[in-house]
Scaffold this motif. Structure first.
Motif, mmCIF file in Angstrom:
data_model
loop_
_atom_site.group_PDB
_atom_site.id
_atom_site.type_symbol
_atom_site.label_atom_id
_atom_site.label_comp_id
_atom_site.label_asym_id
_atom_site.label_seq_id
_atom_site.Cartn_x
_atom_site.Cartn_y
_atom_site.Cartn_z
ATOM 1 N N PRO A 107 0.665 -1.356 0.066
ATOM 2 C CA PRO A 107 -0.049 0.095 -0.051
ATOM 3 C C PRO A 107 1.045 1.186 -0.033
ATOM 4 O O PRO A 107 2.009 1.276 0.191
ATOM 5 C CB PRO A 107 -0.487 -0.194 1.162
ATOM 6 N N THR A 111 2.633 1.895 6.524
ATOM 7 C CA THR A 111 2.125 1.386 7.604
ATOM 8 C C THR A 111 2.682 0.106 8.062
ATOM 9 O O THR A 111 2.551 -1.102 7.519
ATOM 10 C CB THR A 111 0.480 1.110 7.450
ATOM 11 N N THR A 112 3.582 -0.067 9.137
ATOM 12 C CA THR A 112 4.064 -1.215 9.626
ATOM 13 C C THR A 112 4.147 -1.284 11.162
ATOM 14 O O THR A 112 3.830 -0.193 11.987
ATOM 15 C CB THR A 112 5.902 -1.236 9.363
ATOM 16 N N ASP A 113 4.197 -2.431 11.700
ATOM 17 C CA ASP A 113 4.339 -2.701 13.041
ATOM 18 C C ASP A 113 5.696 -2.142 13.602
ATOM 19 O O ASP A 113 6.821 -2.913 13.591
ATOM 20 C CB ASP A 113 4.104 -4.322 13.387
ATOM 21 N N PHE A 115 7.376 -1.653 16.415
ATOM 22 C CA PHE A 115 7.953 -2.413 17.640
ATOM 23 C C PHE A 115 8.609 -3.893 17.043
ATOM 24 O O PHE A 115 9.172 -4.383 17.899
ATOM 25 C CB PHE A 115 7.379 -2.152 18.873
ATOM 26 N N MET A 167 7.926 -3.298 3.529
ATOM 27 C CA MET A 167 6.469 -3.581 3.044
ATOM 28 C C MET A 167 6.679 -4.515 1.631
ATOM 29 O O MET A 167 5.694 -5.268 1.387
ATOM 30 C CB MET A 167 5.876 -2.158 2.723
ATOM 31 N N LYS A 170 7.374 -7.750 2.813
ATOM 32 C CA LYS A 170 6.127 -8.476 3.178
ATOM 33 C C LYS A 170 5.238 -8.926 1.973
ATOM 34 O O LYS A 170 4.664 -10.116 2.301
ATOM 35 C CB LYS A 170 5.358 -7.484 4.004
#
Lengths: 331, 253
Positions: A107, A111-113, A115, A167, A170
């Motif tokens: 996207p 936007t990623t996690d 931590f 990203m 992923k």
């Protein structure tokens, strides 16, 4: 960045594609798609679009044109109001498992996690898409995206460009056959952009179908096989890139004058010439595909009028100019 | 069934617990221990036995329930709310996972955490007060059933919430009062008849009563009624989650 070996994904898409040529279903097939948000905003109006196996398809359009809504709908993040979408022949709603397994999405937003470590988050994605763990594959992707030495770093510590790579990693973790890249190079420096292009090309070589949206026309111009233009929720054009450039591309002839002029001489009025503000250059626009471009007679008439020039230059209009004209025409 | 996805989400969520171990496990243990010190040892010595059980021991099931409820809700609500907040939910929505699998993974992880916590609190309680568990199977059943039900409830809150404020609102304004008024610290037999009837509308009463029965064979309402009410609440939560996913409520536009 090492990208060459991305081609060696353990999959046989290329051969599959060659068998399918012509007869097989499209990688993505969208028919009569409408999307109206709860607010009443009609984001997509009767979209019909076929993406071929193994191509790079660039979706162009101004901000708010519906690019992201279209991608989000295909990927299952936004519910369509009506219409059908097939991914490799599988209905994205009725056979969502089969359809989604084939799709990878990068996207636009980073936007990623924050931590989590790079390794964990990429491995998580693979599991989420139903693939058994395969550390060797994850290792390969991370190495190819120059993320290997960052694998134990928390994502929050990475730069924007590195996050973008995470990203992509992923999305590639589950070996998708169709990859969506929503503005992959937005806010990315020139060097990284070139790297991304190489990654995309290498993926295409391995048989992955790629759909990208972009603001940078240069990107579409360099990468895409076909281009779709979307504006105000409507696909206004889908064309081979070269065809688009050829049919819509105007050429310009620029003449460097020997002497400065205040106006275009009357004798040359029929050519619709433009004089640059400095008065040193005359510009003649013509269609390169017509039998008579008018160049020969223009040069003759210039000679007759006694206007001398030092240099001649011709220039093909860029995709950007084509695009701006297209959008302006439809307004 | 996408078992790989369930496993991935479950482990991811459990990993989050270990990463935030202070807030996930240690702080509830500390606050519960304080309850035991204050109500069990300090004040409890001056309060007579209730139904033949010393006050300190009497409040153990209620306190475990209090932690179990609040932790289940906060674990599960945070687990699903955070991806919504950061935007990483896109991946979940675009993955080949069914709603059932998403719920099993998130609720399973949240329930696991609160069960672990419940056991730790029980062990802590044993250090402060003498207690016995007369029906261990029923005890475990209640522990698991409550953890799952309230994790599901938390999951609903996490989907519903569109800000951190709302995420805190329900646990703080509804669950904590219901738990305190649900007989954590007293037997509802001690209440005047009118308030006793009112209290019976509080679902937490049935949980605490049933859970306490598994310890001491004393209860405010019949154990069967307790189990039945818990099951009803579980089913209601399942139906709400089903509806949320079906309509894409606050998840998809």
């Amino acid at each position: 960045m090492m990208v060459g070996s991305l081609i060696s994904f353990p999959r046989d898409v290329t051969t599959e594609n060659s068998v399918r040529t012509g007869l097989m279903s499209s990688a993505i097939s969208v028919s009569n798609l409408h999307k109206t948000y709860d607010s009443g905003f009609e984001a997509l109006k009767n979209i019909n679009l076929d993406i071929h196996h193994g191509e790079i398809f660039a979706l162009l359009g101004p901000n708010g044109a519906g690019k992201t809504t279209l991608i989000s709908t295909i990927c299952g993040i936004v519910n369509p109001t009506s219409g059908t979408i097939l991914a490799d022949g599988h209905d994205i709603q009725k056979e969502y498992r089969a359809a989604r397994t084939k799709i990878g999405l990068v996207p636009q937003e980073l936007t990623t996690d924050a931590f989590e470590t790079v390794w964990n988050t990429v491995s998580f994605s693979r599991g989420l898409f139903g693939k058994s763990s395969n550390p060797a594959h994850i290792e390969k992707i991370l190495k190819e995206l120059s993320l290997w030495d960052k694998k134990d770093n928390k994502i929050i510590t990475l730069s924007g460009g590195m996050k973008r790579r995470v990203m992509i990693a992923k999305a590639l973790s589950h070996e998708p056959e169709i990859l969506f890249l929503d503005e992959p190079t937005a806010g990315v420096d020139v060097e990284l952009r070139r790297d991304m292009w190489n990654v995309v090309r290498a993926l295409r070589e391995s048989g992955v179908t790629i759909i990208l949206t972009t603001h940078y026309i240069e990107e579409a111009e360099q990468m895409a096989d076909r281009i779709g233009v979307i504006n105000k929720g409507e696909i206004i054009l889908v064309e081979e890139k070269s065809e688009l450039m050829r049919s819509l591309g105007k050429k310009q002839l620029r003449l460097q004058l020997q002497e400065e002029r205040k106006a275009v001489p009357e004798a040359l009025a029929k050519y619709g010439l433009e004089l640059t503000p400095t008065g040193c250059e005359l510009i003649y626009s013509y269609d390169a595909h017509k039998d008579k471009t008018g160049i020969a007679s223009l040069l003759k008439d210039l000679d007759k009028a006694g206007i001398g020039f030092n240099d001649i230059q011709t220039k093909q209009s860029s995709l950007e100019e084509i695009f701006v004209n297209l959008v302006r025409e439809r307004k | 069934m996408n078992l790989h996805a369930i496993r991935a989400i479950y482990l991811f969520e459990m990993h989050r617990t270990w990463r935030t171990i202070m807030q996930s496990i240690i702080s509830p243990v500390i606050s519960t221990s304080l309850y035991f010190v204050v109500f069990g040892s300090a004040i409890g010595g001056r309060i007579p036995e209730i139904n033949g059980v010393s006050y300190g021991a009497f409040i153990v099931p209620g306190l475990v329930m209090l932690s179990l409820l609040t932790q289940s809700i906060s674990n599960a609500s945070f687990g699903i709310y955070f991806p919504k907040f950061t935007g990483t939910i896109y991946e979940l929505l675009s993955a080949p996972v069914s709603y059932f699998e998403i719920v099993v993974a998130y609720v399973g992880a949240a329930a696991s955490k609160s069960i672990i916590l419940g056991v730790i609190i029980l062990a802590t309680a044993a250090l402060f007060v003498p207690m016995r568990i007369e029906h261990p199977f029923v005890m475990v059943l209640f522990l698991v059933l409550t953890a799952v039900t309230f994790s599901l409830f938390g999951f609903i809150i996490g989907i519903w919430a569109d800000g951190f404020e709302k995420l805190q609102l329900v646990p703080l304004m509804i669950v904590t009062p219901l738990t305190f008024l649900g007989g954590s610290f007293y037997s509802i037999d001690m209440l005047p008849p009118f308030w006793r009837t009112v209290t019976l509308f509080n679902p937490v009463v049935y949980l605490i009563s049933g859970f306490r029965w598994s310890f001491y064979s004393v209860s405010d309402v019949h154990i069967g009624t307790s189990l039945g009410m818990t099951a009803v609440f579980l089913v209601v939560c399942i139906l709400i989650v089903r509806w949320m996913f079906k309509t894409g409520y606050r998840l998809k536009s």
